[in-house]
Design a protein around this motif. Sequence first.
Motif, mmCIF file in Angstrom:
data_model
loop_
_atom_site.group_PDB
_atom_site.id
_atom_site.type_symbol
_atom_site.label_atom_id
_atom_site.label_comp_id
_atom_site.label_asym_id
_atom_site.label_seq_id
_atom_site.Cartn_x
_atom_site.Cartn_y
_atom_site.Cartn_z
ATOM 1 N N LYS A 1 -21.263 -18.345 17.818
ATOM 2 C CA LYS A 1 -20.930 -19.660 17.623
ATOM 3 C C LYS A 1 -20.026 -20.511 16.689
ATOM 4 O O LYS A 1 -19.549 -21.493 16.916
ATOM 5 C CB LYS A 1 -22.616 -20.509 17.317
ATOM 6 N N SER A 2 -19.846 -19.285 15.517
ATOM 7 C CA SER A 2 -18.876 -19.771 14.289
ATOM 8 C C SER A 2 -18.558 -18.977 13.812
ATOM 9 O O SER A 2 -19.212 -17.647 13.494
ATOM 10 C CB SER A 2 -19.521 -21.118 13.764
ATOM 11 N N VAL B 1 -5.500 -18.756 2.858
ATOM 12 C CA VAL B 1 -5.672 -19.264 4.330
ATOM 13 C C VAL B 1 -7.166 -19.259 4.600
ATOM 14 O O VAL B 1 -7.837 -18.273 4.492
ATOM 15 C CB VAL B 1 -4.806 -19.021 5.495
ATOM 16 N N THR B 2 -7.567 -20.589 4.570
ATOM 17 C CA THR B 2 -9.197 -20.457 5.057
ATOM 18 C C THR B 2 -9.174 -21.143 6.532
ATOM 19 O O THR B 2 -8.809 -22.115 6.623
ATOM 20 C CB THR B 2 -9.891 -21.380 4.043
ATOM 21 N N THR B 3 -9.842 -20.433 7.389
ATOM 22 C CA THR B 3 -9.874 -20.954 8.746
ATOM 23 C C THR B 3 -11.665 -21.047 9.322
ATOM 24 O O THR B 3 -12.188 -20.009 9.050
ATOM 25 C CB THR B 3 -9.251 -19.760 9.668
ATOM 26 N N THR B 4 -11.744 -22.129 9.834
ATOM 27 C CA THR B 4 -13.307 -22.360 10.140
ATOM 28 C C THR B 4 -13.010 -22.854 11.613
ATOM 29 O O THR B 4 -12.298 -23.841 11.871
ATOM 30 C CB THR B 4 -13.878 -23.525 9.464
ATOM 31 N N PRO C 1 -21.922 -18.908 10.166
ATOM 32 C CA PRO C 1 -22.464 -19.583 9.103
ATOM 33 C C PRO C 1 -22.442 -20.954 9.618
ATOM 34 O O PRO C 1 -22.359 -21.262 10.559
ATOM 35 C CB PRO C 1 -20.889 -19.570 8.349
ATOM 36 N N LYS C 2 -23.533 -21.618 9.032
ATOM 37 C CA LYS C 2 -23.689 -22.966 9.229
ATOM 38 C C LYS C 2 -22.618 -24.050 8.978
ATOM 39 O O LYS C 2 -22.126 -23.896 7.680
ATOM 40 C CB LYS C 2 -24.750 -23.611 8.240
ATOM 41 N N ILE C 3 -21.953 -24.639 9.667
ATOM 42 C CA ILE C 3 -20.636 -25.421 9.483
ATOM 43 C C ILE C 3 -20.958 -27.032 9.691
ATOM 44 O O ILE C 3 -21.750 -27.493 10.770
ATOM 45 C CB ILE C 3 -19.820 -25.091 10.571
#
Length: 245
Positions: free
Chosen positions: A49-50, A66-69, A233-235
């Motif tokens: 899911k994430s 770089v951070t990607t969510t 992770p919880k986003i």
Amino acid sequence: MLKKTYFKSLLLLIISGIFSSAFAQKTLDEIVALHLTAMGGKEKLSKLKSVKITAEMEVMKMQIPVTTTIVQDRGFRSETVVQGSTITQVIDNDKGWSINPMAGQTKATPLPDEVVKSLSAETDLTGLYNYKEKGQTLTLDGEDDLGGAKVYKVTQNMKNGSKRTNYISQDTYYILKVVASVTVQGQQIESKNTQSDFRRVDGITYPFTSEVETSAMPGASMAMKIKTLEVNPKIDEAIFVMPKE
């Protein structure tokens, strides 16, 4: 004598048939099924899911964090730090926005619809899984040799009109290379992403190293190495919403 000759011919035909079946080219469905198994299996992919990824990109000898969510089918957010400035790019369902201080853009600015459309596939974490349900079509375009590795060429026709050719290893069934083509402002842009250093995280396989070339930056290449990768992770989905000011 005639009977012996007939028997030998019949035996050769049987043996030939056995070997032909053993070495027959796999069908598209078989290749996709083996690929999904290599990536962790349908059960794992259905629960994806994430993800949150921290990486380092090397461009023109510069090391760029770089951070990607990403939340599946919901949103994509990347934050790239260049010379102390953070460039933010976001897809929020069917909209998008960006902040780019290096271009004098210090406030959130909507992305053009055409750019949002070209980036919409970035909110899909599961690749070829359930491709029909996603409105995609696949074609098997033969085999190729990729740096000594035998691969199947599987072209993915995306719902947004773009195309991706996936070079799937005949050995591991990982995708070793992706050639993508999108049209932005009437110009066709092609990118090539070569993937390696595959690792399993929570039962799902990811390439931890990527090398990217794009026709938008001729002669330049980018190398991306993942440092950390979190699965499910919880986003807080508020991070995808464009700031009002």
